[in-house]
Enzyme design. Structure first.
Site, short mmCIF file in Angstrom:
data_model
loop_
_atom_site.label_atom_id
_atom_site.label_comp_id
_atom_site.label_asym_id
_atom_site.label_seq_id
_atom_site.Cartn_x
_atom_site.Cartn_y
_atom_site.Cartn_z
N THR A 44 -9.50 -20.66 37.21
CA THR A 44 -8.22 -19.97 37.29
C THR A 44 -8.12 -19.12 38.55
O THR A 44 -7.04 -18.63 38.88
CB THR A 44 -8.03 -19.05 36.06
OG1 THR A 44 -9.32 -18.53 35.73
CG2 THR A 44 -7.47 -19.81 34.88
N LYS A 49 -11.15 -11.15 44.21
CA LYS A 49 -11.83 -11.72 43.04
C LYS A 49 -12.50 -10.64 42.22
O LYS A 49 -13.23 -9.80 42.78
CB LYS A 49 -12.87 -12.77 43.47
CG LYS A 49 -12.23 -14.06 43.94
CD LYS A 49 -13.28 -15.08 44.31
CE LYS A 49 -12.64 -16.29 44.93
NZ LYS A 49 -13.62 -17.17 45.59
N LYS A 72 -14.20 -3.77 38.47
CA LYS A 72 -15.44 -4.10 39.17
C LYS A 72 -15.20 -3.75 40.65
O LYS A 72 -14.08 -3.92 41.10
CB LYS A 72 -15.73 -5.61 39.06
CG LYS A 72 -15.94 -6.09 37.63
CD LYS A 72 -15.97 -7.62 37.57
CE LYS A 72 -15.97 -8.11 36.13
NZ LYS A 72 -15.88 -9.57 36.01
N GLU A 122 -21.54 -14.44 37.51
CA GLU A 122 -20.39 -13.98 38.29
C GLU A 122 -20.13 -14.83 39.54
O GLU A 122 -21.06 -15.29 40.17
CB GLU A 122 -20.70 -12.56 38.80
CG GLU A 122 -20.05 -11.45 38.04
CD GLU A 122 -18.54 -11.38 38.15
OE1 GLU A 122 -17.95 -12.06 39.00
OE2 GLU A 122 -17.94 -10.63 37.37
N ASP A 123 -18.83 -14.98 39.88
CA ASP A 123 -18.49 -15.70 41.11
C ASP A 123 -17.95 -14.76 42.19
O ASP A 123 -17.59 -15.22 43.27
CB ASP A 123 -17.42 -16.77 40.83
CG ASP A 123 -16.07 -16.16 40.54
OD1 ASP A 123 -16.02 -15.13 39.85
OD2 ASP A 123 -15.06 -16.71 41.01
N ASP A 144 -18.42 -13.75 33.43
CA ASP A 144 -17.10 -13.49 33.99
C ASP A 144 -16.25 -14.69 33.56
O ASP A 144 -16.79 -15.73 33.16
CB ASP A 144 -17.23 -13.41 35.52
CG ASP A 144 -15.89 -13.30 36.19
OD1 ASP A 144 -15.06 -12.50 35.75
OD2 ASP A 144 -15.65 -14.06 37.17
N LEU A 145 -14.93 -14.55 33.63
CA LEU A 145 -14.07 -15.65 33.20
C LEU A 145 -13.53 -16.48 34.38
O LEU A 145 -13.90 -17.65 34.56
CB LEU A 145 -12.89 -15.09 32.39
CG LEU A 145 -11.82 -16.10 31.99
CD1 LEU A 145 -12.36 -17.11 30.98
CD2 LEU A 145 -10.60 -15.37 31.38
N ASP A 146 -12.67 -15.82 35.18
CA ASP A 146 -11.96 -16.54 36.25
C ASP A 146 -12.93 -17.01 37.34
O ASP A 146 -13.59 -16.20 37.98
CB ASP A 146 -10.90 -15.62 36.87
CG ASP A 146 -9.83 -15.22 35.88
OD1 ASP A 146 -9.28 -16.10 35.20
OD2 ASP A 146 -9.53 -14.01 35.77
N SER A 173 -14.59 -9.53 31.74
CA SER A 173 -13.57 -9.95 32.71
C SER A 173 -12.59 -8.83 32.99
O SER A 173 -12.26 -8.05 32.09
CB SER A 173 -12.82 -11.16 32.15
OG SER A 173 -11.67 -11.42 32.91
N ALA A 174 -12.09 -8.80 34.22
CA ALA A 174 -11.06 -7.81 34.58
C ALA A 174 -9.69 -8.25 34.08
O ALA A 174 -8.73 -7.48 34.12
CB ALA A 174 -11.02 -7.66 36.10
C1 BG6 Z 1 -10.15 -11.19 37.48
C2 BG6 Z 1 -9.73 -12.07 38.63
O1 BG6 Z 1 -10.93 -11.93 36.59
O2 BG6 Z 1 -9.00 -10.71 36.79
C3 BG6 Z 1 -8.75 -11.33 39.54
O3 BG6 Z 1 -10.89 -12.44 39.36
C4 BG6 Z 1 -7.57 -10.82 38.72
O4 BG6 Z 1 -8.32 -12.21 40.54
C5 BG6 Z 1 -8.09 -9.96 37.58
O5 BG6 Z 1 -6.69 -10.05 39.54
C6 BG6 Z 1 -6.96 -9.43 36.69
O6 BG6 Z 1 -6.37 -10.51 36.03
P1 BG6 Z 1 -5.01 -10.47 35.21
O7 BG6 Z 1 -5.00 -11.79 34.49
O8 BG6 Z 1 -5.10 -9.30 34.28
O9 BG6 Z 1 -3.92 -10.32 36.19
MG MG Z 2 -14.41 -14.36 38.71
#
Ligand code: BG6
Ligand code: MG
Length: 221
Positions: free
Chosen positions: A19, A47, A147, A171-172, A11-13, A116-117
């Site tokens: 972030t 998240k 997710k 994943e967090d 996962d990224l964030d 990542s989402a």
């Molecule tokens: C996920 C985050 O990685 O991405 C969420 O955990 C975030 O908090 C989602 O809403 C979508 O991100 P973005 O950058 O497309 O708004």
């Molecule tokens: Mg995350």
């Protein structure tokens, strides 16, 4: 000897870079315009969730109805605020333990994916100067379902041509742990066991995972 895992999907964030706090900050500002104070607990439920679904949840919590134009304008505003917050991100912001882990994976010829989402994943990886390390990047621009749906991880394993059973997801978010389990992958939680129910194992951070533990996780030892 057990079969070795062949791929790692990150996962990224909140996993590669911190972030998650900027998403929270930007959503807090949007929620405040609706007269709602977004709590830490609310944030845990955002998240891993897409931008659209996050706003839907906030509207539900704040008991707010919006027309499509206003809904869209809040999405645009949230992303504008978020992009400003992450503007200065640089390689030094990569979370401790991540570089060592990526080196370990490369040395052991384990494929590396991102799941990542976020629709901002590629520019963030570019700012961190690690985009070329990834064999595959699946982000919010390529998936239909947020997710805990496993779509993002299944797309990753398919693109890397690895059986989901031989993939480990880091994943967090509890939504991400659920998604990894639904994909039939091994879910490793980065955070507390109490928050990440369903993870096969949890570590407080990548810094806390030794090379020996990485070898054990991937069944290399
Ligand atoms: C996920 C985050 O990685 O991405 C969420 O955990 C975030 O908090 C989602 O809403 C979508 O991100 P973005 O950058 O497309 O708004
Ligand atoms: Mg995350």
């Amino acid at each position: 000897m057990k079969t070795a895992y062949q791929c790692a999907i990150f996962d990224l964030d909140g996993v590669i870079v911190d972030t998650a706090k900027f998403h929270f900050f930007a959503w807090k500002k949007i929620a405040a315009t609706l007269g709602y104070i977004l709590t830490d607990k609310n944030n845990d439920q955002l998240k891993g969730v897409s931008r659209v679904d996050s706003l839907k949840r906030i509207l539900q919590w704040s008991n707010t109805q919006l027309d499509t134009a206003k809904f869209e304008s809040l999405l645009v505003q949230k992303n504008k605020d978020y992009l400003e917050l992450i503007q200065g991100i640089q390689p030094q912001d990569i979370l401790p333990g991540i570089p060592k882990t990526l080196t370990f994976l490369k040395q052991n010829k384990i494929k590396i994916g991102l799941g990542s989402a976020s629709k901002n994943a590629i520019p963030i990886l570019e700012k961190l100067k690690i985009l070329d390390i990834f064999d595959v990047v699946i982000d919010g621009n390529q998936v239909m379902r947020s997710k805990p749906d496993p779509e993002v991880f299944i797309k990753g394993s398919t693109a890397m041509q690895v059986n989901p059973k031989l993939c480990i997801v880091f994943e967090d978010a509890s939504s991400g742990i659920e998604a990894a389990n639904a994909a039939g992958m091994k879910a490793v939680g980065i955070g507390s066991k109490e928050d990440l129910i369903g993870a096969s194992i949890c570590f407080p951070s990548f810094d806390a995972i030794s090379v020996n533990q990485l070898s054990d996780l991937f069944n290399l030892s």
